[in-house]
Motif scaffolding. Structure first.
Motif, PDB file in Angstrom:
ATOM      1  N   LEU A  82     -43.210   9.253  24.145  1.00 44.66           N
ATOM      2  CA  LEU A  82     -42.753  10.540  24.423  1.00 44.66           C
ATOM      3  C   LEU A  82     -43.647  11.345  22.939  1.00 44.66           C
ATOM      4  O   LEU A  82     -43.363  11.263  21.822  1.00 44.66           O
ATOM      5  CB  LEU A  82     -42.000  11.035  25.171  1.00 44.66           C
ATOM      6  CG  LEU A  82     -41.514  10.715  26.692  1.00 44.66           C
ATOM      7  CD1 LEU A  82     -40.467  11.134  26.846  1.00 44.66           C
ATOM      8  CD2 LEU A  82     -42.996  10.999  27.208  1.00 44.66           C
ATOM      9  N   PRO A  83     -44.839  12.057  23.208  1.00 39.03           N
ATOM     10  CA  PRO A  83     -44.960  13.614  22.489  1.00 39.03           C
ATOM     11  C   PRO A  83     -43.658  14.079  21.393  1.00 39.03           C
ATOM     12  O   PRO A  83     -42.697  14.110  22.501  1.00 39.03           O
ATOM     13  CB  PRO A  83     -46.174  13.730  22.902  1.00 39.03           C
ATOM     14  CG  PRO A  83     -46.007  14.249  24.167  1.00 39.03           C
ATOM     15  CD  PRO A  83     -45.122  12.565  25.015  1.00 39.03           C
ATOM     16  N   GLU A  84     -43.488  14.827  20.427  1.00 39.09           N
ATOM     17  CA  GLU A  84     -42.454  15.170  19.860  1.00 39.09           C
ATOM     18  C   GLU A  84     -42.982  17.252  20.896  1.00 39.09           C
ATOM     19  O   GLU A  84     -43.496  17.483  21.577  1.00 39.09           O
ATOM     20  CB  GLU A  84     -43.462  15.771  18.327  1.00 39.09           C
ATOM     21  CG  GLU A  84     -42.556  14.677  17.733  1.00 39.09           C
ATOM     22  CD  GLU A  84     -40.957  14.327  17.779  1.00 39.09           C
ATOM     23  OE1 GLU A  84     -40.267  15.660  17.930  1.00 39.09           O
ATOM     24  OE2 GLU A  84     -40.779  13.027  17.864  1.00 39.09           O
ATOM     25  N   PRO A  85     -41.292  17.139  21.238  1.00 40.57           N
ATOM     26  CA  PRO A  85     -42.108  18.507  22.293  1.00 40.57           C
ATOM     27  C   PRO A  85     -41.778  19.247  21.089  1.00 40.57           C
ATOM     28  O   PRO A  85     -41.423  19.978  20.090  1.00 40.57           O
ATOM     29  CB  PRO A  85     -40.355  18.508  22.818  1.00 40.57           C
ATOM     30  CG  PRO A  85     -39.063  17.812  21.752  1.00 40.57           C
ATOM     31  CD  PRO A  85     -40.286  16.716  20.887  1.00 40.57           C
ATOM     32  N   LYS A  86     -42.683  20.305  21.874  1.00 41.08           N
ATOM     33  CA  LYS A  86     -43.720  21.943  21.679  1.00 41.08           C
ATOM     34  C   LYS A  86     -41.947  22.804  21.334  1.00 41.08           C
ATOM     35  O   LYS A  86     -42.335  23.156  22.754  1.00 41.08           O
ATOM     36  CB  LYS A  86     -44.655  22.423  21.606  1.00 41.08           C
ATOM     37  CG  LYS A  86     -45.965  21.276  22.135  1.00 41.08           C
ATOM     38  CD  LYS A  86     -47.315  21.542  22.152  1.00 41.08           C
ATOM     39  CE  LYS A  86     -48.270  20.435  22.012  1.00 41.08           C
ATOM     40  NZ  LYS A  86     -49.610  20.743  22.664  1.00 41.08           N
ATOM     41  N   PRO A  87     -41.817  23.629  20.479  1.00 39.36           N
ATOM     42  CA  PRO A  87     -40.697  24.695  20.807  1.00 39.36           C
ATOM     43  C   PRO A  87     -40.657  25.943  21.790  1.00 39.36           C
ATOM     44  O   PRO A  87     -42.751  26.269  21.686  1.00 39.36           O
ATOM     45  CB  PRO A  87     -40.491  25.153  18.911  1.00 39.36           C
ATOM     46  CG  PRO A  87     -41.271  24.436  18.282  1.00 39.36           C
ATOM     47  CD  PRO A  87     -42.636  23.318  19.101  1.00 39.36           C
ATOM     48  N   VAL A  88     -40.013  26.351  22.655  1.00 40.55           N
ATOM     49  CA  VAL A  88     -40.479  27.131  23.389  1.00 40.55           C
ATOM     50  C   VAL A  88     -40.267  28.498  22.640  1.00 40.55           C
ATOM     51  O   VAL A  88     -38.922  28.651  22.643  1.00 40.55           O
ATOM     52  CB  VAL A  88     -40.198  27.063  24.808  1.00 40.55           C
ATOM     53  CG1 VAL A  88     -41.082  28.227  25.610  1.00 40.55           C
ATOM     54  CG2 VAL A  88     -41.350  25.636  25.423  1.00 40.55           C
ATOM     55  N   ASP A  89     -40.550  29.824  22.370  1.00 41.74           N
ATOM     56  CA  ASP A  89     -40.576  30.570  22.385  1.00 41.74           C
ATOM     57  C   ASP A  89     -39.625  31.575  23.164  1.00 41.74           C
ATOM     58  O   ASP A  89     -40.106  32.142  24.451  1.00 41.74           O
ATOM     59  CB  ASP A  89     -41.270  31.993  21.721  1.00 41.74           C
ATOM     60  CG  ASP A  89     -41.490  33.543  21.290  1.00 41.74           C
ATOM     61  OD1 ASP A  89     -40.333  33.444  21.463  1.00 41.74           O
ATOM     62  OD2 ASP A  89     -41.875  34.252  21.628  1.00 41.74           O
ATOM     63  N   ALA A 135     -36.092  23.122  27.293  1.00 42.35           N
ATOM     64  CA  ALA A 135     -37.148  23.162  27.843  1.00 42.35           C
ATOM     65  C   ALA A 135     -38.314  22.634  27.863  1.00 42.35           C
ATOM     66  O   ALA A 135     -39.315  22.057  28.482  1.00 42.35           O
ATOM     67  CB  ALA A 135     -37.263  24.137  27.760  1.00 42.35           C
ATOM     68  N   ALA A 136     -38.345  22.220  26.133  1.00 42.87           N
ATOM     69  CA  ALA A 136     -39.814  22.068  25.604  1.00 42.87           C
ATOM     70  C   ALA A 136     -39.638  19.843  26.250  1.00 42.87           C
ATOM     71  O   ALA A 136     -40.883  19.220  26.025  1.00 42.87           O
ATOM     72  CB  ALA A 136     -39.577  21.499  24.251  1.00 42.87           C
ATOM     73  N   ARG A 137     -38.334  19.530  26.340  1.00 41.90           N
ATOM     74  CA  ARG A 137     -38.380  18.275  26.632  1.00 41.90           C
ATOM     75  C   ARG A 137     -38.928  17.782  27.719  1.00 41.90           C
ATOM     76  O   ARG A 137     -39.335  16.903  28.034  1.00 41.90           O
ATOM     77  CB  ARG A 137     -36.974  17.648  26.490  1.00 41.90           C
ATOM     78  CG  ARG A 137     -36.734  17.424  24.225  1.00 41.90           C
ATOM     79  CD  ARG A 137     -34.901  17.436  24.049  1.00 41.90           C
ATOM     80  NE  ARG A 137     -34.908  16.051  24.746  1.00 41.90           N
ATOM     81  CZ  ARG A 137     -33.579  15.520  24.553  1.00 41.90           C
ATOM     82  NH1 ARG A 137     -33.118  16.558  24.037  1.00 41.90           N
ATOM     83  NH2 ARG A 137     -33.041  13.910  24.794  1.00 41.90           N
ATOM     84  N   SER A 176     -44.698  27.214  31.297  1.00 41.35           N
ATOM     85  CA  SER A 176     -43.060  27.238  30.925  1.00 41.35           C
ATOM     86  C   SER A 176     -42.774  27.930  31.627  1.00 41.35           C
ATOM     87  O   SER A 176     -42.716  29.494  31.607  1.00 41.35           O
ATOM     88  CB  SER A 176     -42.808  26.573  29.319  1.00 41.35           C
ATOM     89  OG  SER A 176     -41.324  27.240  29.548  1.00 41.35           O
ATOM     90  N   VAL A 177     -41.645  27.982  32.093  1.00 34.40           N
ATOM     91  CA  VAL A 177     -40.879  28.820  32.853  1.00 34.40           C
ATOM     92  C   VAL A 177     -39.955  29.857  31.942  1.00 34.40           C
ATOM     93  O   VAL A 177     -40.018  31.611  31.719  1.00 34.40           O
ATOM     94  CB  VAL A 177     -40.020  28.020  33.919  1.00 34.40           C
ATOM     95  CG1 VAL A 177     -40.512  27.602  35.335  1.00 34.40           C
ATOM     96  CG2 VAL A 177     -38.709  27.582  33.204  1.00 34.40           C
ATOM     97  N   GLU A 178     -40.130  29.455  30.958  1.00 34.80           N
ATOM     98  CA  GLU A 178     -39.488  30.081  29.853  1.00 34.80           C
ATOM     99  C   GLU A 178     -40.361  31.303  29.106  1.00 34.80           C
ATOM    100  O   GLU A 178     -39.814  32.469  29.145  1.00 34.80           O
ATOM    101  CB  GLU A 178     -38.804  29.221  28.724  1.00 34.80           C
ATOM    102  CG  GLU A 178     -37.243  28.218  29.053  1.00 34.80           C
ATOM    103  CD  GLU A 178     -37.687  27.281  30.026  1.00 34.80           C
ATOM    104  OE1 GLU A 178     -36.567  26.795  30.795  1.00 34.80           O
ATOM    105  OE2 GLU A 178     -38.244  26.676  30.154  1.00 34.80           O
ATOM    106  N   ASP A 179     -41.867  30.613  28.847  1.00 35.44           N
ATOM    107  CA  ASP A 179     -42.388  31.265  28.401  1.00 35.44           C
ATOM    108  C   ASP A 179     -43.139  32.655  29.785  1.00 35.44           C
ATOM    109  O   ASP A 179     -42.845  33.441  29.548  1.00 35.44           O
ATOM    110  CB  ASP A 179     -43.864  30.955  27.960  1.00 35.44           C
ATOM    111  CG  ASP A 179     -45.737  31.854  27.947  1.00 35.44           C
ATOM    112  OD1 ASP A 179     -44.714  32.113  27.268  1.00 35.44           O
ATOM    113  OD2 ASP A 179     -46.341  31.593  28.325  1.00 35.44           O
ATOM    114  N   ILE A 180     -42.797  32.355  30.412  1.00 35.63           N
ATOM    115  CA  ILE A 180     -42.870  33.042  31.989  1.00 35.63           C
ATOM    116  C   ILE A 180     -41.669  34.235  32.424  1.00 35.63           C
ATOM    117  O   ILE A 180     -42.392  35.150  32.526  1.00 35.63           O
ATOM    118  CB  ILE A 180     -43.356  32.439  33.266  1.00 35.63           C
ATOM    119  CG1 ILE A 180     -44.170  31.324  33.228  1.00 35.63           C
ATOM    120  CG2 ILE A 180     -43.148  33.281  34.380  1.00 35.63           C
ATOM    121  CD1 ILE A 180     -44.310  30.948  34.560  1.00 35.63           C
ATOM    122  N   ALA A 181     -41.339  33.807  32.179  1.00 36.04           N
ATOM    123  CA  ALA A 181     -39.532  34.369  32.079  1.00 36.04           C
ATOM    124  C   ALA A 181     -39.318  35.651  30.886  1.00 36.04           C
ATOM    125  O   ALA A 181     -39.306  36.727  30.851  1.00 36.04           O
ATOM    126  CB  ALA A 181     -38.279  33.645  31.326  1.00 36.04           C
TER     127      ALA A 181
END
Length: 451
Positions: free
Chosen positions: A227-234, A3-5, A435-440
């Motif tokens: 590309l920037p480093e991917p930010k971890p998604v909780d 997701a972060a990528r 992010s759809v992961e954050d919304i979920a």
């Protein structure tokens, strides 16, 4: 990490290609949905269809769409988005072509029903696929571009109907050519779709990490920049999901909101589009004028869709849905009570323009609300209810039109839109730019807090 990528990517040339292919596919889906209403009066004469037989003819594709959205949406969460796309287009193309050669109304009803199975899953699958692939910051705008291409199919259906109905090119009735055009166009899109990448989110959720990595690498290479480093998604880890999960916490609240929404939006969106030629006939316009006004009204579909592009990332999705639904209620009442040709054209255009700001907002929205393993199931099952409700529209709204007139019919539509606004305002989450992961994950946190 997948997701972060995905969310750190700019919109690449590969993204634009898949947006275009999805858009062209929705073009033929929407072309077909609005075709039956445009030629309904002609088919009545061609097959000697009575008023009672016209209702199943108008409803057949929508009943098929209910079946398709309900079953093929779930299939996409099991076998993948790309394979499910090929099934939907194959059904639509083959049976639309067969429908062009119908020898009586009941053969056409059967062909429209089976073609509708393919049509029904197309839009919710497109919503799930685009939500899976597109970066969070540009997901709404890119989805709006895809649907703007798709909504061009509505006025094309209107103007082709106006030009071909009553004509016999190469000795074949013009209405048959309209179905042939749709079938051949969908067959071309089937070939284009075979080359689309599978969703890396779906692949990762299925434990197919190497395939997900290959798709991610292809998307990252297409960016052509560092590309920037991917930010971890909780986000909680994805697990296998069943349809019944939608009926339990933490998804029950959102699923209920979406199911109620889809039933009500059918009154405002498809209730208008599928019945407008019949409404115009009830107002006393002949076939030629009815088709002309329908075609002009249908221009609002792609124009309204295009109008949503600059605002869809600047306004919360739920706010945009609410504002455009109110606009539909107002313009629908004005259309229903208008008697002059000029006002009918103006308010009809305004209605369809507002309805496609509404449509782009909710198509993006329904793809954002659930995790990857439930995304297509949720969108498909909810959308199936809108197709079933749309199939019921001729049985619900035509009697109102016949006995009380267009104004009262649009008062019923306006009432449905008011209920829709209350539903989304009370139960819809905020999703724009997330992010759809954050919304979920938010649904899970809400459920845990409630417990």
């Amino acid at each position: 990490m997948v997701a972060a990528r995905l969310d750190r990517l700019p919109v690449t040339r590969l993204h634009r290609y898949l947006i275009a292919v999805v858009g062209v596919a929705t073009f033929f889906d929407l072309y077909d949905l609005f075709l039956a209403s445009s030629i309904s009066t002609v088919l009545s004469k061609e097959f000697g269809v009575s008023s009672a037989e016209l209702k199943p003819l108008l409803a057949s594709a929508f009943v098929g769409a209910f079946v398709g959205a309900l079953t093929l949406g779930r299939l996409a969460d099991r076998i993948g988005r790309r394979r499910a796309f090929l099934v939907t287009l194959g059904l639509y193309s083959v049976f639309t072509l067969l429908g062009a050669f119908s020898t009586d109304v009941w053969m056409l009803v059967a062909c429209r029903f089976i073609a509708g199975i393919g049509i029904g899953a197309e839009l919710p699958l497109a919503d799930a696929y685009l939500a899976d692939l597109l970066p969070a910051k540009s997901r709404g705008r890119a989805t709006a571009w895809a649907y703007t291409v798709g909504f061009c199919g509505v006025p094309v259906a209107g103007f082709l109907a106006k030009g071909l109905v009553g004509e016999t090119p190469l000795g074949i009735d013009g209405w048959r050519w309209l179905f042939v055009i749709g079938a051949l166009g969908a067959a071309i899109v089937w070939v284009l779709r075979a080359g689309l990448p599978e969703s890396p989110r779906w692949l990762a959720a299925q434990g197919r990490g190497e395939e997900a990595e290959a798709v991610l690498a292809r998307l990252e290479n297409a960016a052509g920049q560092e590309l920037p480093e991917p930010k971890p998604v909780d986000a909680p880890p994805e697990r296998a999901a069943r349809f019944t999960d939608l009926l339990r916490p933490p998804w029950r609240r959102r699923a209920g909101m979406l199911y109620v929404f889809q039933v009500l939006q059918a009154f405002g969106y498809y209730g208008f589009g599928s019945l407008v030629p019949i409404v115009l006939a009830a107002k006393g316009f002949d076939l030629t004028h009815s088709l002309t006004f329908s075609a002009l009204t249908f221009l609002g579909y792609p124009i309204g869709s295009a109008l949503s592009i600059p605002v869809i990332e600047r306004v919360q999705r739920k706010t945009l849905i609410i504002a455009s639904a109110i606009g539909m209620a107002v313009f629908g009442l004005a259309f229903g009570y208008s008697s002059s040709g000029a006002l009918i054209a103006v308010f009809g255009f305004a209605y369809t323009a507002a309805s496609n700001v509404f449509s782009n907002a909710f198509h993006t929205y329904q793809g954002e609300l659930f995790p990857t393993t439930l995304r297509a199931t949720a969108a498909g099952s909810a959308y199936s209810l809108s197709r079933l409700a749309t199939a019921a529209m001729p049985y619900l709204l035509i009697p109102v039109l016949d006995h009380a007139g267009a104004g009262t019919m649009f008062a019923v539509v306006a009432g449905a839109m008011v209920l829709l606004v209350a539903n989304v305002a009370a139960f819809g989450p905020r999703t724009t730019g997330r992010s759809v992961e954050d919304i979920a994950a938010e649904a899970g946190h809400r459920s845990a807090s409630a417990s």
